[in-house]
Design a protein around this motif. Structure first.
Motif, PDB file in Angstrom:
ATOM      1  N   GLY A 151       0.817  -1.204   0.000  1.00 51.69           N
ATOM      2  CA  GLY A 151       0.000   0.000   0.000  1.00 51.69           C
ATOM      3  C   GLY A 151       0.857   1.262   0.000  1.00 51.69           C
ATOM      4  O   GLY A 151       2.087   1.208  -0.146  1.00 51.69           O
TER       5      GLY A 151
ATOM      6  N   GLU B   4      -4.805  -1.213  -8.843  1.00 56.11           N
ATOM      7  CA  GLU B   4      -4.522  -1.544  -7.447  1.00 56.11           C
ATOM      8  C   GLU B   4      -3.934  -0.349  -6.709  1.00 56.11           C
ATOM      9  O   GLU B   4      -4.183  -0.155  -5.517  1.00 56.11           O
ATOM     10  CB  GLU B   4      -3.556  -2.728  -7.375  1.00 56.11           C
TER      11      GLU B   4
ATOM     12  N   ARG C 173      -6.843   1.643  -5.750  1.00 55.94           N
ATOM     13  CA  ARG C 173      -7.555   0.970  -4.660  1.00 55.94           C
ATOM     14  C   ARG C 173      -6.859   1.227  -3.319  1.00 55.94           C
ATOM     15  O   ARG C 173      -7.489   1.540  -2.314  1.00 55.94           O
ATOM     16  CB  ARG C 173      -7.622  -0.530  -4.933  1.00 55.94           C
ATOM     17  N   ARG C 174      -5.537   1.106  -3.340  1.00 56.26           N
ATOM     18  CA  ARG C 174      -4.768   1.344  -2.119  1.00 56.26           C
ATOM     19  C   ARG C 174      -4.852   2.811  -1.698  1.00 56.26           C
ATOM     20  O   ARG C 174      -4.879   3.135  -0.512  1.00 56.26           O
ATOM     21  CB  ARG C 174      -3.312   0.958  -2.349  1.00 56.26           C
TER      22      ARG C 174
ATOM     23  N   THR D  19      -7.442   4.780  -2.261  1.00 59.62           N
ATOM     24  CA  THR D  19      -8.785   4.956  -1.710  1.00 59.62           C
ATOM     25  C   THR D  19      -8.831   4.504  -0.259  1.00 59.62           C
ATOM     26  O   THR D  19      -9.459   5.152   0.596  1.00 59.62           O
ATOM     27  CB  THR D  19      -9.799   4.153  -2.542  1.00 59.62           C
ATOM     28  N   THR D  20      -8.161   3.405   0.022  1.00 61.56           N
ATOM     29  CA  THR D  20      -8.083   2.922   1.403  1.00 61.56           C
ATOM     30  C   THR D  20      -7.354   3.930   2.294  1.00 61.56           C
ATOM     31  O   THR D  20      -7.793   4.228   3.411  1.00 61.56           O
ATOM     32  CB  THR D  20      -7.345   1.573   1.450  1.00 61.56           C
TER      33      THR D  20
ATOM     34  N   SER E 281      -9.401   7.054   3.010  1.00 58.58           N
ATOM     35  CA  SER E 281     -10.616   6.836   3.799  1.00 58.58           C
ATOM     36  C   SER E 281     -10.326   6.955   5.295  1.00 58.58           C
ATOM     37  O   SER E 281     -11.249   7.055   6.105  1.00 58.58           O
ATOM     38  CB  SER E 281     -11.190   5.440   3.506  1.00 58.58           C
TER      39      SER E 281
END
Length: 235
Positions: free
Chosen positions: A26, A102, A105-106, A108-109, A112
Motif C-alpha cells: 500500500g 490496485e 484501490r490502495r 482509496t483505502t 478513507s
C-alpha cells in the motif's frame, strides 16, 4: 553518460519505484523506504520531495493521472458532443489514464482514514476543477463551487464502482457514470424551473442576492503572500 534532458526527475523516479511496492504494502512507510532504496535517491532529497512519505507519493500519483487526463482531453474532438457528454468523457478519460488499478484501490483505502480524508477530498476536488477548467468553464460566482462539488460527488462514486467492476471493458462503470450524470442533469433542470417560478423567485430574492456575492477564488494568487513561491524572473 545520461542526457540531462531525458533523465527522469528524482520525484518521478521515486514514484516509479514506489509503484512496484504499492500492490503489496500500500501507500505506506515501508513502500516509501523501499522506493528510496530502489531509486538510489539521497534520503534527505527524497524527504524534501515527499515530506510525508508515501502519503505525498499517493497524491503525486493522483496528480499524474489528472495531467494525463488533461492531455487526452485536449487531444479529443468534443465539438459535436453535448456538454453532459463532454463531462462524462472527461471522467472516463481520467479512469482510463490509470495504469494500475490496485494503486488507486490502495489510495482509496489510505484516504478513507480520518487523518487523510481531507487530502483525499482535496484531490478529488482538484480533479473536478481540472475537468471544468479544461472544458472551458467561465463561471465566477457560486456556480463555480456547486459545479465542482457536484462533479466531485459523481467522480468519487464512479471511482468506487469502477474499483469493483469486472465487466468487459468496464462497460458497467460507463453505464453507471451515465446514470449519475443524468441524475445531475435532472437536478439542474429542477433548479432552472425554480428560477423561472416568479413566486419562488420573489421569496428567494434575499438568499439569491447573498449567494450572488460569492465569487470564485483568484486563480493567480499574489506570489508575495506567505505560502506562495514564484521562480525568479529571467532578465
Amino acid at each position: 553518460m545520461t542526457d540531462p534532458k531525458t533523465e527522469t526527475a528524482p520525484a518521478e523516479k521515486l514514484l516509479e519505484a514506489a509503484l512496484n511496492h504499492v500492490p503489496f504494502d500500500g501507500w505506506t512507510e515501508p513502500t516509501y523506504r523501499a522506493a528510496v532504496a530502489d531509486s538510489g535517491i539521497d534520503p534527505a532529497v527524497a524527504r524534501g520531495l515527499y515530506p510525508r512519505g508515501a502519503v505525498d507519493m499517493a497524491l503525486a500519483y493522483h496528480r499524474q493521472g489528472d495531467a494525463e487526463m488533461v492531455r487526452r482531453l485536449e487531444q479529443a474532438d468534443l465539438s459535436a458532443m453535448r456538454f453532459r457528454d463532454r463531462i462524462a468523457t472527461a471522467v472516463r478519460l481520467r479512469l482510463e489514464a490509470v495504469e494500475d488499478r490496485e494503486a488507486v484501490r490502495r489510495g482509496t483505502t489510505l484516504f478513507s482514514l480520518p487523518i487523510y480524508a481531507a487530502d483525499g477530498a482535496k484531490a478529488i476536488w482538484g480533479t473536478a476543477d481540472l475537468i471544468w477548467t479544461t472544458l472551458g468553464d467561465s463561471s465566477d460566482d457560486v456556480n463555480w463551487y456547486t459545479k465542482r462539488a457536484t462533479l466531485s460527488g459523481v467522480y468519487g462514486s464512479v471511482v468506487l464502482f469502477w474499483l469493483g467492476d469486472d465487466s468487459p471493458g468496464h462497460q458497467a462503470t460507463w453505464d453507471f457514470l451515465d446514470r449519475r450524470i443524468d441524475d445531475v442533469m435532472q437536478i439542474e433542470k429542477i433548479k432552472a424551473q425554480l428560477r423561472d417560478n416568479k413566486l419562488l423567485s420573489g421569496l428567494l430574492a434575499g438568499p439569491n442576492w447573498l449567494l450572488g456575492q460569492i465569487k470564485a477564488p483568484d486563480r493567480a494568487p499574489d506570489p508575495d503572500l506567505p505560502g506562495h513561491w514564484a521562480p525568479p524572473r529571467r532578465p
